[in-house]
Design a protein around this motif. Structure first.
Motif, PDB file in Angstrom:
ATOM      1  N   MET A   1     -27.870  28.757 -71.024  1.00  0.00           N
ATOM      2  CA  MET A   1     -27.226  28.251 -69.840  1.00  0.00           C
ATOM      3  C   MET A   1     -25.923  27.595 -70.256  1.00  0.00           C
ATOM      4  SD  MET A   1     -28.445  25.497 -67.017  1.00  0.00           S
ATOM      5  CE  MET A   1     -29.892  26.248 -66.469  1.00  0.00           C
ATOM      6  N   THR A   2     -24.849  27.984 -69.600  1.00  0.00           N
ATOM      7  CA  THR A   2     -23.547  27.414 -69.929  1.00  0.00           C
ATOM      8  C   THR A   2     -23.359  26.101 -69.197  1.00  0.00           C
ATOM      9  OG1 THR A   2     -22.431  28.530 -68.145  1.00  0.00           O
ATOM     10  CG2 THR A   2     -22.599  29.726 -70.234  1.00  0.00           C
ATOM     11  N   VAL A   3     -22.305  25.426 -69.557  1.00  0.00           N
ATOM     12  CA  VAL A   3     -22.015  24.135 -68.923  1.00  0.00           C
ATOM     13  C   VAL A   3     -21.739  24.318 -67.440  1.00  0.00           C
ATOM     14  CG1 VAL A   3     -20.430  22.174 -68.912  1.00  0.00           C
ATOM     15  CG2 VAL A   3     -21.135  23.169 -71.075  1.00  0.00           C
ATOM     16  N   ASN A   4     -20.942  25.326 -67.074  1.00  0.00           N
ATOM     17  CA  ASN A   4     -20.624  25.559 -65.655  1.00  0.00           C
ATOM     18  C   ASN A   4     -21.874  25.929 -64.868  1.00  0.00           C
ATOM     19  OD1 ASN A   4     -17.935  24.995 -65.924  1.00  0.00           O
ATOM     20  ND2 ASN A   4     -17.330  27.135 -66.202  1.00  0.00           N
ATOM     21  N   ALA A   5     -22.764  26.734 -65.431  1.00  0.00           N
ATOM     22  CA  ALA A   5     -23.997  27.116 -64.739  1.00  0.00           C
ATOM     23  C   ALA A   5     -24.883  25.896 -64.539  1.00  0.00           C
ATOM     24  CB  ALA A   5     -24.731  28.194 -65.514  1.00  0.00           C
ATOM     25  N   GLY A   6     -24.924  25.009 -65.528  1.00  0.00           N
ATOM     26  CA  GLY A   6     -25.721  23.791 -65.399  1.00  0.00           C
ATOM     27  C   GLY A   6     -25.182  22.874 -64.307  1.00  0.00           C
ATOM     28  N   ILE A   7     -23.868  22.755 -64.241  1.00  0.00           N
ATOM     29  CA  ILE A   7     -23.252  21.913 -63.206  1.00  0.00           C
ATOM     30  C   ILE A   7     -23.464  22.542 -61.837  1.00  0.00           C
ATOM     31  CG2 ILE A   7     -21.047  21.077 -62.328  1.00  0.00           C
ATOM     32  CD1 ILE A   7     -20.202  20.643 -65.233  1.00  0.00           C
ATOM     33  N   ASP A   8     -23.282  23.868 -61.711  1.00  0.00           N
ATOM     34  CA  ASP A   8     -23.494  24.551 -60.433  1.00  0.00           C
ATOM     35  C   ASP A   8     -24.926  24.367 -59.949  1.00  0.00           C
ATOM     36  OD1 ASP A   8     -20.911  25.376 -60.305  1.00  0.00           O
ATOM     37  OD2 ASP A   8     -21.300  27.421 -61.041  1.00  0.00           O
ATOM     38  N   GLU A   9     -25.879  24.484 -60.857  1.00  0.00           N
ATOM     39  CA  GLU A   9     -27.280  24.328 -60.483  1.00  0.00           C
ATOM     40  C   GLU A   9     -27.570  22.884 -60.064  1.00  0.00           C
ATOM     41  OE1 GLU A   9     -31.644  24.832 -62.505  1.00  0.00           O
ATOM     42  OE2 GLU A   9     -30.016  26.134 -63.187  1.00  0.00           O
ATOM     43  N   ARG A  10     -26.982  21.946 -60.780  1.00  0.00           N
ATOM     44  CA  ARG A  10     -27.209  20.533 -60.458  1.00  0.00           C
ATOM     45  C   ARG A  10     -26.729  20.199 -59.043  1.00  0.00           C
ATOM     46  NH1 ARG A  10     -24.678  16.109 -64.277  1.00  0.00           N
ATOM     47  NH2 ARG A  10     -26.443  16.691 -65.555  1.00  0.00           N
ATOM     48  N   TYR A  11     -25.601  20.760 -58.655  1.00  0.00           N
ATOM     49  CA  TYR A  11     -25.030  20.434 -57.346  1.00  0.00           C
ATOM     50  C   TYR A  11     -25.352  21.471 -56.274  1.00  0.00           C
ATOM     51  CZ  TYR A  11     -22.638  16.739 -59.779  1.00  0.00           C
ATOM     52  OH  TYR A  11     -22.379  15.616 -60.520  1.00  0.00           O
ATOM     53  N   GLY A  12     -26.283  22.349 -56.520  1.00  0.00           N
ATOM     54  CA  GLY A  12     -26.793  23.267 -55.506  1.00  0.00           C
ATOM     55  C   GLY A  12     -25.938  24.477 -55.255  1.00  0.00           C
ATOM     56  N   ARG A  13     -25.088  24.868 -56.199  1.00  0.00           N
ATOM     57  CA  ARG A  13     -24.231  26.033 -56.015  1.00  0.00           C
ATOM     58  C   ARG A  13     -24.816  27.229 -56.750  1.00  0.00           C
ATOM     59  NH1 ARG A  13     -19.308  22.188 -57.111  1.00  0.00           N
ATOM     60  NH2 ARG A  13     -19.976  22.584 -59.250  1.00  0.00           N
ATOM     61  N   THR A  14     -25.993  27.644 -56.301  1.00  0.00           N
ATOM     62  CA  THR A  14     -26.663  28.785 -56.925  1.00  0.00           C
ATOM     63  C   THR A  14     -26.490  30.012 -56.041  1.00  0.00           C
ATOM     64  OG1 THR A  14     -28.741  28.269 -55.835  1.00  0.00           O
ATOM     65  CG2 THR A  14     -28.384  27.264 -57.989  1.00  0.00           C
ATOM     66  N   PRO A  15     -26.678  31.214 -56.595  1.00  0.00           N
ATOM     67  CA  PRO A  15     -26.549  32.432 -55.780  1.00  0.00           C
ATOM     68  C   PRO A  15     -27.530  32.457 -54.611  1.00  0.00           C
ATOM     69  CG  PRO A  15     -26.520  32.998 -58.109  1.00  0.00           C
ATOM     70  CD  PRO A  15     -26.838  31.537 -58.009  1.00  0.00           C
ATOM     71  N   THR A  16     -28.750  31.971 -54.783  1.00  0.00           N
ATOM     72  CA  THR A  16     -29.710  31.963 -53.662  1.00  0.00           C
ATOM     73  C   THR A  16     -29.267  30.983 -52.586  1.00  0.00           C
ATOM     74  OG1 THR A  16     -31.084  30.341 -54.819  1.00  0.00           O
ATOM     75  CG2 THR A  16     -31.665  32.654 -55.094  1.00  0.00           C
ATOM     76  N   ARG A  17     -28.673  29.902 -52.981  1.00  0.00           N
ATOM     77  CA  ARG A  17     -28.193  28.916 -52.008  1.00  0.00           C
ATOM     78  C   ARG A  17     -27.060  29.508 -51.178  1.00  0.00           C
ATOM     79  NH1 ARG A  17     -28.677  23.096 -51.054  1.00  0.00           N
ATOM     80  NH2 ARG A  17     -27.047  22.721 -49.554  1.00  0.00           N
ATOM     81  N   ARG A  18     -26.133  30.233 -51.842  1.00  0.00           N
ATOM     82  CA  ARG A  18     -25.030  30.871 -51.117  1.00  0.00           C
ATOM     83  C   ARG A  18     -25.551  31.910 -50.133  1.00  0.00           C
ATOM     84  NH1 ARG A  18     -22.250  32.185 -56.204  1.00  0.00           N
ATOM     85  NH2 ARG A  18     -21.894  30.120 -57.022  1.00  0.00           N
ATOM     86  N   LEU A  19     -26.541  32.673 -50.545  1.00  0.00           N
ATOM     87  CA  LEU A  19     -27.132  33.688 -49.681  1.00  0.00           C
ATOM     88  C   LEU A  19     -27.795  33.037 -48.466  1.00  0.00           C
ATOM     89  CD1 LEU A  19     -27.754  36.671 -49.243  1.00  0.00           C
ATOM     90  CD2 LEU A  19     -29.842  36.347 -50.580  1.00  0.00           C
ATOM     91  N   ARG A  20     -28.534  31.933 -48.690  1.00  0.00           N
ATOM     92  CA  ARG A  20     -29.180  31.216 -47.592  1.00  0.00           C
ATOM     93  C   ARG A  20     -28.142  30.627 -46.639  1.00  0.00           C
ATOM     94  NH1 ARG A  20     -32.286  26.437 -49.542  1.00  0.00           N
ATOM     95  NH2 ARG A  20     -30.352  25.349 -49.107  1.00  0.00           N
ATOM     96  N   ASP A  21     -27.072  30.055 -47.184  1.00  0.00           N
ATOM     97  CA  ASP A  21     -26.015  29.496 -46.335  1.00  0.00           C
ATOM     98  C   ASP A  21     -25.355  30.583 -45.486  1.00  0.00           C
ATOM     99  OD1 ASP A  21     -26.537  27.017 -47.368  1.00  0.00           O
ATOM    100  OD2 ASP A  21     -24.768  26.956 -48.698  1.00  0.00           O
ATOM    101  N   ARG A  22     -25.130  31.756 -46.086  1.00  0.00           N
ATOM    102  CA  ARG A  22     -24.522  32.863 -45.356  1.00  0.00           C
ATOM    103  C   ARG A  22     -25.443  33.330 -44.232  1.00  0.00           C
ATOM    104  NH1 ARG A  22     -23.060  36.731 -49.439  1.00  0.00           N
ATOM    105  NH2 ARG A  22     -21.499  35.196 -50.007  1.00  0.00           N
ATOM    106  N   ARG A  23     -26.737  33.411 -44.511  1.00  0.00           N
ATOM    107  CA  ARG A  23     -27.705  33.811 -43.469  1.00  0.00           C
ATOM    108  C   ARG A  23     -27.732  32.797 -42.333  1.00  0.00           C
ATOM    109  NH1 ARG A  23     -32.681  35.626 -47.287  1.00  0.00           N
ATOM    110  NH2 ARG A  23     -31.832  37.645 -47.907  1.00  0.00           N
ATOM    111  N   LEU A  24     -27.749  31.514 -42.674  1.00  0.00           N
ATOM    112  CA  LEU A  24     -27.742  30.482 -41.636  1.00  0.00           C
ATOM    113  C   LEU A  24     -26.480  30.560 -40.780  1.00  0.00           C
ATOM    114  CD1 LEU A  24     -29.209  27.347 -43.448  1.00  0.00           C
ATOM    115  CD2 LEU A  24     -30.216  28.613 -41.563  1.00  0.00           C
ATOM    116  N   LEU A  25     -25.352  30.816 -41.408  1.00  0.00           N
ATOM    117  CA  LEU A  25     -24.102  30.956 -40.663  1.00  0.00           C
ATOM    118  C   LEU A  25     -24.193  32.119 -39.676  1.00  0.00           C
ATOM    119  CD1 LEU A  25     -21.178  30.023 -40.298  1.00  0.00           C
ATOM    120  CD2 LEU A  25     -20.544  31.675 -42.049  1.00  0.00           C
ATOM    121  N   TRP A  26     -24.734  33.254 -40.095  1.00  0.00           N
ATOM    122  CA  TRP A  26     -24.887  34.391 -39.196  1.00  0.00           C
ATOM    123  C   TRP A  26     -25.886  34.105 -38.080  1.00  0.00           C
ATOM    124  CZ3 TRP A  26     -21.877  38.336 -38.410  1.00  0.00           C
ATOM    125  CH2 TRP A  26     -20.994  38.729 -39.399  1.00  0.00           C
TER     126      TRP A  26
END
Length: 133
Positions: A1-26
Motif C-alpha cells: 500500500m502506497t502513502v497516497n492509497a493509505g491517505i485515500d483510504e483513511r479519508y474515505g476516497r476509495t473506488p467503492t465509495r466513489r461508485l456509491r456516491d455516483r449511484r446516490l447522485l443518480w
C-alpha cells in the motif's frame, strides 16, 4: 500500500465509495426529475374549471356622493357570482365600495349597472373583482 492509497483510504476516497456516491447522485437526480414532472403535470391539469371575466364598460359621476358603474360579466351559465365595485378619487383612494350578488342565468355574458355611494367626489368607478359563489 502506497502513502497516497493509505491517505485515500483513511479519508474515505476509495473506488467503492466513489461508485456509491455516483449511484446516490443518480438516484436523487431521478427522484427529483420524477417529482418535477409530477408537479408540472399536476399544475397543468389543475386549471380552474370555471372561469369568470369582468370588464368595465363605462362609469358616470352622478354627484359628489355617488357614481354609476356599468360592467359586463362573462361566466358559465347557471352559476352564481359576486362582484366588488369600487369608486376612486383623484389620488386613487377608494371612496366607495359595493359587493353585488349576481344570480344564475342562461346567458354567458351579462351587463350590469350599479350605483355606488361615495364619501367624497369620485374620479372613476370600476369593477374590482368577481368570484364564483
Amino acid at each position: 500500500m502506497t502513502v497516497n492509497a493509505g491517505i485515500d483510504e483513511r479519508y474515505g476516497r476509495t473506488p467503492t465509495r466513489r461508485l456509491r456516491d455516483r449511484r446516490l447522485l443518480w438516484v436523487f437526480g431521478g427522484i427529483f426529475a420524477v417529482v418535477l414532472v409530477a408537479w408540472v403535470v399536476w399544475a397543468g391539469f389543475d386549471a380552474p374549471s370555471s372561469v369568470i371575466e369582468a370588464r368595465d364598460t363605462r362609469h358616470e359621476i352622478l354627484n359628489e356622493n355617488s357614481v354609476k358603474v356599468t360592467f359586463e360579466v362573462s361566466m358559465p351559465p347557471q352559476t352564481a357570482a359576486s362582484c366588488a365595485v369600487e369608486a376612486l378619487n383623484e389620488g386613487f383612494t377608494i371612496v366607495g365600495w359595493k359587493v353585488i350578488d349576481l344570480p344564475p342565468s342562461d346567458a354567458y355574458t351579462r351587463s350590469f349597472t350599479e350605483i355606488v355611494r361615495t364619501t367624497e367626489l369620485s374620479n372613476t368607478g370600476l369593477i374590482y373583482r368577481c368570484w364564483l359563489t
